[in-house]
Structures are given as structure tokens and as C-alpha cells.
Design a protein around this motif. Structure first.
Motif, mmCIF file in Angstrom:
data_model
loop_
_atom_site.group_PDB
_atom_site.id
_atom_site.type_symbol
_atom_site.label_atom_id
_atom_site.label_comp_id
_atom_site.label_asym_id
_atom_site.label_seq_id
_atom_site.Cartn_x
_atom_site.Cartn_y
_atom_site.Cartn_z
ATOM 1 N N HIS A 1 0.817 -1.203 0.000
ATOM 2 C CA HIS A 1 0.000 0.000 0.000
ATOM 3 C C HIS A 1 0.844 1.243 0.000
ATOM 4 O O HIS A 1 1.784 1.341 0.781
ATOM 5 N N TYR B 1 2.325 -10.055 0.040
ATOM 6 C CA TYR B 1 2.680 -8.829 0.728
ATOM 7 C C TYR B 1 3.332 -9.141 2.068
ATOM 8 O O TYR B 1 2.838 -9.978 2.832
ATOM 9 N N VAL C 1 5.348 -6.472 5.041
ATOM 10 C CA VAL C 1 6.039 -5.245 5.399
ATOM 11 C C VAL C 1 7.369 -5.561 6.083
ATOM 12 O O VAL C 1 8.188 -4.668 6.266
ATOM 13 N N CYS D 1 -8.189 -6.521 -1.772
ATOM 14 C CA CYS D 1 -7.174 -5.607 -1.232
ATOM 15 C C CYS D 1 -7.625 -4.181 -1.490
ATOM 16 O O CYS D 1 -8.254 -3.882 -2.503
ATOM 17 N N TRP E 1 -6.807 -4.915 -6.236
ATOM 18 C CA TRP E 1 -6.825 -6.286 -6.738
ATOM 19 C C TRP E 1 -7.742 -7.150 -5.898
ATOM 20 O O TRP E 1 -7.993 -6.879 -4.725
ATOM 21 N N CYS F 1 2.005 -10.503 15.099
ATOM 22 C CA CYS F 1 2.453 -11.467 14.096
ATOM 23 C C CYS F 1 3.893 -11.850 14.352
ATOM 24 O O CYS F 1 4.671 -11.032 14.844
ATOM 25 N N SER G 1 4.093 -18.028 2.455
ATOM 26 C CA SER G 1 3.955 -16.712 1.819
ATOM 27 C C SER G 1 2.580 -16.102 2.053
ATOM 28 O O SER G 1 2.430 -14.875 2.032
ATOM 29 N N ALA H 1 -4.412 -10.341 9.126
ATOM 30 C CA ALA H 1 -2.992 -10.401 9.489
ATOM 31 C C ALA H 1 -2.399 -11.782 9.222
ATOM 32 O O ALA H 1 -2.954 -12.803 9.645
HETATM 33 N N1 LIG Z 1 1.878 -9.949 8.776
HETATM 34 C C1 LIG Z 1 1.359 -9.319 7.702
HETATM 35 N N2 LIG Z 1 0.057 -9.500 7.384
HETATM 36 C C2 LIG Z 1 -0.474 -8.879 6.303
HETATM 37 C C3 LIG Z 1 0.302 -8.016 5.503
HETATM 38 C C4 LIG Z 1 1.670 -7.839 5.842
HETATM 39 O O1 LIG Z 1 2.428 -7.096 5.183
HETATM 40 N N3 LIG Z 1 2.171 -8.511 6.944
HETATM 41 N N4 LIG Z 1 -0.275 -7.358 4.422
HETATM 42 C C5 LIG Z 1 -1.744 -7.253 4.414
HETATM 43 C C6 LIG Z 1 -2.244 -6.861 3.123
HETATM 44 S S1 LIG Z 1 -2.168 -5.221 2.726
HETATM 45 C C7 LIG Z 1 -2.819 -7.754 2.268
HETATM 46 S S2 LIG Z 1 -3.563 -7.251 0.833
HETATM 47 C C8 LIG Z 1 -2.804 -9.193 2.555
HETATM 48 C C9 LIG Z 1 -2.048 -9.936 1.463
HETATM 49 O O2 LIG Z 1 -2.114 -11.317 1.686
HETATM 50 P P1 LIG Z 1 -1.345 -12.309 0.718
HETATM 51 O O3 LIG Z 1 0.108 -11.954 0.788
HETATM 52 O O4 LIG Z 1 -1.668 -13.679 1.215
HETATM 53 O O5 LIG Z 1 -1.894 -12.071 -0.670
HETATM 54 O O6 LIG Z 1 -2.188 -9.509 3.790
HETATM 55 C C10 LIG Z 1 -2.401 -8.572 4.835
HETATM 56 N N5 LIG Z 1 -1.796 -9.096 6.033
#
Ligand SMILES: Nc1nc2c(c(=O)[nH]1)N[C@H]1C(S)=C(S)[C@@H](COP(=O)(O)O)O[C@H]1N2
Ligand SMILES: [Mo]
Length: 249
Positions: free
Chosen positions: A13, A75, A77, A122, A126, A158, A191, A209
């Protein structure tokens, strides 16, 4: 490879307008702009290899790059996330509860499982239609722990060590909020936040999360990672974040 660029390309994001821009997000955005679209698939592939498991599903990295690639993007961070398996995984429930509890993966698997099929959405546009998730209702774990009368909210943490999320207690008790062990009728891979992630079906996917390790019952909402960066705490799909239009895919 520069890890700040990695994270910027893949954290998902942009910061919302009018909110403070964290250093990492800022560097990441700069990095993507400077490298451009040609370099991005390689970065994406690099991260997927790093996270493991995802690369074989999308060897080009293109579904993660194109706005409407028709699949998930991966995704995180955090630049690196430890792997947890049936032996090492633990989920802790604590805070304003009578019975703080730690669950193993086997403990969670032994509880009644709920399966739901909804669209994943999201906030950046997407979407993955009709995606099955399966797991234990969060409300069941909260009831088992004995939520105290002063409780108002939940804080999720997490094992990536960075990401956080939140729900009000009423939201957390909805029947369509799961502690998910399976997605697309498979055990959750690393992943996608395996072995256990949160799944908040009615909200944008940032509420779900990944790599869930802690559920803390609190007396007020503490905004999560993206919420501190300007996204709505109440992230109902179609009703928040100023994106009430049709999803872009
Ligand atoms: N621990 C964690 N959870 C997260 C995120 C992350 O960066 N770290 N990204 C979030 C976002 S913005 C989205 S869109 C989804 C993406 O999940 P995916 O990687 O299974 O597609 O996880 C969410 N949960
Ligand atoms: Mo997202």
C-alpha cells in the motif's frame, strides 16, 4: 539487493495522503519510481524466492506486478519472516481474559473448523473472487479464554515481528472472522501467512494479518500497521478508505 526497495515494492500500500510517511515506505516508493517497471518483476521474484513457495506459482512475478493479474500478491512489510511449522508454531491469547491460553497448531486443528467462500479484496484494487478459507472462529477462542467485561477490542500481533492489526470486540465476534489454517482448500503456505493467519471476510484484506501469533484483548482499539499509515480501522469493503466505487478488477 537493497532491502528498503524490496519492502517498498512489496509492502502493498502507498501511504494515504495527509498522513506521516514512514522512512521505509518513502524509500520504497522512491525505489520503485527510480527503477521503473522493467526492474520490478525481478524485485518481486526476489522477494517471492525469499519468502519461499510463491515463486513456483508465479515464476514471472507478473501477476504480482500487474494491477489485474487475477491472483494474489504476496505482501509483507517485514523483509524477512521466520518459518513456523507444527512443532514451532504457537498462538497466544492474553490481555483482558480470565484464562490466557497458548494454542499449538494441533490444538487449533482439533477444534471445529468453519469454511467460507468469499471474494478477497485488497484496498489497492486487486481482488480474488470466490476464495475458500477455513479455520476456527475467533469468537470460539475468545469465549474459551473468557473475555472480561471491561474489554472493548482486540490487538493482533504477528511473528514477522512488525505487522499488527485490530478489531473491535463486536467485529471480532462476527461469525465471518476466522483464525484461518487453510486457504484455497490447502494448508496455508508461508507466503500467505501460514501456518495461521487471521481472516476478516467482510473487510479489506489488510485486516487479515498473516503469520498470526498473538491475540490480546484490550480496553480500546489500537490502530494496526496500515491504520497508523492512514487506512481506516473499520475497513468494511466498499464502505471505507474513500474507495466506494466498484473494485478495479
Ligand atoms: N503480517 C502481515 N500480514 C499482512 C500483511 C503484511 O504485510 N504482513 N499485508 C496485508 C495486506 S495489505 C494484504 S492485501 C494481505 C495480502 O495477503 P497475501 O500476501 O496472502 O496475498 O495480507 C495482509 N496481512
Ligand atoms: Mo492490501
Amino acid at each position: 539487493m537493497n532491502e528498503d526497495v524490496h519492502e517498498g515494492v512489496n509492502d502493498g500500500h502507498p501511504p494515504q495522503r495527509g498522513t506521516p510517511v514512514g522512512r521505509r515506505v518513502f524509500l520504497g516508493t522512491l525505489g520503485l519510481g527510480a527503477l521503473g517497471v522493467v526492474a520490478a518483476p525481478r524485485l518481486q521474484r526476489g522477494l517471492e524466492g525469499f519468502l519461499g513457495g510463491a515463486a513456483d506459482k508465479d515464476p514471472t512475478g507478473l501477476t504480482g506486478l500487474l494491477p489485474n493479474g487475477g491472483g494474489f500478491r504476496y505482501y509483507s512489510v517485514a523483509s524477512s519472516v521466520p518459518r513456523k511449522n507444527a512443532d514451532s508454531y504457537r498462538l497466544t491469547i492474553d490481555g483482558l481474559v480470565d484464562r490466557p491460553t497458548t494454542y499449538t497448531l494441533a490444538d487449533l486443528k482439533a477444534l471445529p473448523q468453519t469454511r467460507m467462500v468469499r471474494d478477497v479484496q485488497c484496498v489497492t484494487g486487486w481482488r480474488v473472487p470466490d476464495t475458500p478459507f477455513e479455520g476456527v472462529r475467533l469468537s470460539r477462542l475468545l469465549d474459551a479464554a473468557g473475555v472480561r467485561p471491561t474489554a472493548k477490542a482486540i490487538r493482533f500481533t504477528c511473528f514477522d515481528g512488525t505487522y499488527t492489526e485490530s478489531l473491535t470486540l463486536d467485529q471480532a465476534r462476527r461469525a465471518d472472522v476466522l483464525v484461518a489454517l487453510r486457504m484455497q482448500d490447502k494448508d496455508l503456505g508461508h507466503s500467505h501467512g501460514g501456518p495461521v493467519r487471521l481472516y476478516v471476510a467482510p473487510m479489506y484484506f489488510y485486516k487479515s494479518a498473516k503469520w498470526l501469533s498473538g491475540i490480546t484483548v484490550t480496553d480500546e482499539v489500537r490502530p494496526g500497521y496500515w491504520e497508523e499509515r492512514g487506512y481506516d480501522v473499520d475497513a468494511w469493503v466498499g464502505r471505507s478508505n474513500g474507495r466506494d466505487d466498484e473494485p478495479t478488477s
